[in-house]
Structures are given as structure tokens and as C-alpha cells.
Design a protein around this motif. Structure first.
Motif, mmCIF file in Angstrom:
data_model
loop_
_atom_site.group_PDB
_atom_site.id
_atom_site.type_symbol
_atom_site.label_atom_id
_atom_site.label_comp_id
_atom_site.label_asym_id
_atom_site.label_seq_id
_atom_site.Cartn_x
_atom_site.Cartn_y
_atom_site.Cartn_z
ATOM 1 N N ALA A 148 0.831 -1.206 0.000
ATOM 2 C CA ALA A 148 0.000 0.000 0.000
ATOM 3 C C ALA A 148 0.866 1.257 0.000
ATOM 4 N N LEU A 149 1.952 1.238 0.764
ATOM 5 C CA LEU A 149 2.866 2.382 0.803
ATOM 6 C C LEU A 149 3.509 2.609 -0.561
ATOM 7 N N ILE A 150 3.927 1.533 -1.216
ATOM 8 C CA ILE A 150 4.552 1.655 -2.538
ATOM 9 C C ILE A 150 3.551 2.210 -3.556
ATOM 10 N N LEU A 151 2.319 1.720 -3.523
ATOM 11 C CA LEU A 151 1.303 2.191 -4.475
ATOM 12 C C LEU A 151 0.958 3.663 -4.232
ATOM 13 N N ALA A 152 0.824 4.052 -2.952
ATOM 14 C CA ALA A 152 0.524 5.452 -2.647
ATOM 15 C C ALA A 152 1.680 6.355 -3.082
ATOM 16 N N LEU A 153 2.921 5.922 -2.831
ATOM 17 C CA LEU A 153 4.078 6.700 -3.270
ATOM 18 C C LEU A 153 4.119 6.796 -4.791
ATOM 19 N N GLY A 154 3.794 5.703 -5.464
ATOM 20 C CA GLY A 154 3.755 5.725 -6.924
ATOM 21 C C GLY A 154 2.732 6.716 -7.450
ATOM 22 N N LEU A 155 1.582 6.806 -6.785
ATOM 23 C CA LEU A 155 0.561 7.779 -7.188
ATOM 24 C C LEU A 155 1.063 9.201 -6.997
ATOM 25 N N PHE A 156 1.709 9.474 -5.861
ATOM 26 C CA PHE A 156 2.249 10.813 -5.623
ATOM 27 C C PHE A 156 3.268 11.191 -6.695
ATOM 28 N N LEU A 157 4.158 10.266 -7.028
ATOM 29 C CA LEU A 157 5.171 10.541 -8.050
ATOM 30 C C LEU A 157 4.524 10.739 -9.420
ATOM 31 N N PHE A 158 3.493 9.959 -9.710
ATOM 32 C CA PHE A 158 2.771 10.111 -10.975
ATOM 33 C C PHE A 158 2.155 11.505 -11.083
ATOM 34 N N LEU A 159 1.524 11.966 -10.015
ATOM 35 C CA LEU A 159 0.876 13.278 -10.051
ATOM 36 C C LEU A 159 1.890 14.413 -10.089
ATOM 37 N N LYS A 160 3.052 14.196 -9.523
ATOM 38 C CA LYS A 160 4.039 15.273 -9.427
ATOM 39 C C LYS A 160 4.967 15.358 -10.628
ATOM 40 N N ASN A 161 5.337 14.214 -11.203
ATOM 41 C CA ASN A 161 6.431 14.201 -12.176
ATOM 42 C C ASN A 161 6.020 13.910 -13.609
ATOM 43 N N THR A 162 4.778 13.597 -13.874
ATOM 44 C CA THR A 162 4.354 13.300 -15.245
ATOM 45 C C THR A 162 3.480 14.426 -15.776
ATOM 46 N N ASP A 163 3.438 14.547 -17.091
ATOM 47 C CA ASP A 163 2.600 15.580 -17.711
ATOM 48 C C ASP A 163 1.119 15.338 -17.400
#
Length: 287
Positions: A148-163
Motif C-alpha cells: 500500500a505504501l509503494i502504491l501510494a508513493l507511486g501515485l504521488f510521483l505520478f501526479l508530481k512528475n508526469t505531464d
């Protein structure tokens, strides 16, 4: 003292799944300002899909996350495209009635397909534990928290670093401004609703080895999600994550201080206290 430390550890571990569950709801509200009352029922559908994959093909719930998240992602996109788009600009009363209707339909479809009896995924390692000093760690809970921590972190990175993630954040911060620079708002809405649904679908797979579930369990998950996002701050992903950990710990301590059947009382007392002290939530904006 060891008993209370054990309760806090268990609360943090289950709180990780609560956080992932609530992040999806917070994302949908933050972008669209629509309250998804079918959120818990989408999670239950993810749990049933994971259960079906396990009993039919022997797929471990942690390995079926990709399938359940994708399936609920597509379901969320279909609900948004077919129904929610029609009421985005409508009064909140109409939005609430529509999403409650969707929740009732999903619950009754699950009831017709699977029946009312509780189900559970009995994985071989369900009772595996390890000790650190006097504290026992339940292996499924530890794995669930880590995923769950990895998935939540992945979502944060997706929202922050992708167009695409920046486009979603722009639509959330200033819808008119996003329209003026050429953002396809309807496409963003569909994607955001799908991603939020995928989060809760993944949380459903993670939860299946931990507790039994039935079609009516969706109401509990919906109420818990609302409790978390209100404590953390509506529309705040960080708040949803922090709120999930707080609710997990408060319920675990409540089961020790009171009785397990009354553990939710502590989290609701926490909710009332937050609303009195900081109505916008722990990480919300101004009043």
C-alpha cells in the motif's frame, strides 16, 4: 505497555490500506468536487474479483492487484463517462443521490452474484508471524502495508512528475485556468475518477487476506473513507494518507481500551475533535 504498543503497530499496518483507500476518494473529490458514495462498493467488487481469481486460478491476492486495479479503473471510467459527467455541474444533492444509487446497484449486483455469506481468501501464510522483541508482526499485514505504501508513493510521483499528473493537479487547482490553456477537462475527469477507483480496487485485493467481506461491507469502507478524508482535509492526498494512519491506530487502540465491536467509536470521536479544532482538516486550506 506491550499491549498498547502492539495495538499501535497493528493500527499503523492496517492504516496503510486505509490510506490507499482514502487517497482514491480524496483524488476524485479534489479534481471533480464529486463525492463518490460508491467508493466502498467499488472496493468490495475488487475484493470479490481477487477472491474469484484465487479460488478459480489460485492467483495470490498480492499478485492479482494489477488485474483488480485495472478492472476497477475501467469500471470507474465507465461510471464517470456514463453517469457522473452528466451531473458534474449539478447541485450536490443530485450528485449524492446519483452516487448513492450507483452504490445500491453495485451492492445488489454483488448480492445476486455472490450471495450474502461472508467470504475470505485463506492464503497459506495467513497465520505467519515474526517477533521483534515483545512485539509480534503479522506477515500479511506487513506485506499489505508495504505494498500500500509503494502504491501510494507511486501515485504521488505520478501526479508530481508526469505531464498527465500535472494536468490533473492543474484541473484540481484551477479548472477555468486549465481550460484556458487547452486542457481537455472531461478527459482529466475520466482519468482522475479511474485512478481513484483503481486505488480502491488495489486496496480491496490487499484487504482480502485480512478480514471477511460480504456485499454489505461496502458501507463500512465508504464511511471509513469519508472519516479519513475529513480528518485529513477534503481533496488533500497527504491528508488522506495521514488520516488513514490515524484512523487505523485509533481503531486498534479502541479495540484494546473498549471492546472490538466498539472500536469505531474512537475514530469518530477523533473526527469530531478534528472538526471542532480544525474544520478544514489536518492538512486542509483556510477555513
Amino acid at each position: 505497555m506491550s499491549l498498547y504498543i502492539q495495538a499501535i503497530v497493528n493500527g499503523v499496518l492496517i492504516g496503510g490500506v486505509y490510506s490507499l483507500m482514502a487517497v482514491g476518494l480524496s483524488l476524485i473529490f479534489g479534481v471533480m468536487r464529486v463525492i463518490n458514495f460508491a467508493h466502498g462498493d467499488m472496493m468490495v467488487w475488487g475484493m470479490y474479483l481477487s477472491y474469484w481469481l484465487f479460488v478459480t486460478f489460485g492467483v495470490d491476492p498480492y499478485l492479482s492487484i494489477a488485474i483488480t486495479a485495472t478492472a476497477i479503473f475501467l469500471l470507474g471510467m465507465a461510471v464517470q463517462r456514463g453517469l457522473v459527467n452528466r451531473i458534474v455541474q449539478a447541485p450536490h444533492e443530485m450528485q449524492i443521490l446519483l452516487m448513492m444509487g450507483v452504490a445500491l446497484v453495485m451492492e445488489n449486483v454483488a448480492l445476486m452474484v455472490w450471495g450474502p455469506d461472508p467470504r475470505r481468501v485463506n492464503v497459506p501464510y495467513a497465520l505467519s508471524t515474526f517477533w521483534i522483541g515483545p512485539i509480534v508482526f503479522d506477515q500479511p499485514r506487513v506485506v499489505t502495508f508495504a505494498v500500500a505504501l509503494i502504491l501510494a508513493l507511486g501515485l504521488f510521483l505520478f501526479l508530481k512528475n508526469t505531464d498527465t499528473g500535472r494536468m490533473i493537479r492543474a484541473a484540481s487547482d484551477n479548472r477555468i485556468g486549465a481550460l484556458l490553456v487547452g486542457t481537455d477537462i472531461l478527459k482529466v475527469f475520466t482519468l482522475a475518477f479511474g485512478v481513484g477507483a483503481a486505488c480502491v480496487g488495489a486496496a480491496g485485493s490487499l484487504m482480502t487476506p485480512l478480514l471477511p467481506f460480504s456485499p454489505s461491507t461496502g458501507l463500512f469502507f465508504t464511511i471509513t473513507s469519508f472519516n479519513i478524508v475529513i480528518i485529513g482535509g477534503m481533496g488533500s492526498l497527504l491528508g488522506a494518507f495521514v488520516g488513514g494512519l490515524l484512523v487505523g491506530v485509533s481503531e486498534s487502540l479502541g479495540a484494546v481500551i473498549l471492546v472490538p465491536s466498539l472500536k469505531e467509536i474512537v475514530s469518530f470521536v477523533l473526527l469530531v475533535a478534528i472538526l471542532l479544532w480544525r474544520p478544514q482538516g489536518l492538512t486542509g486550506g483556510r477555513r
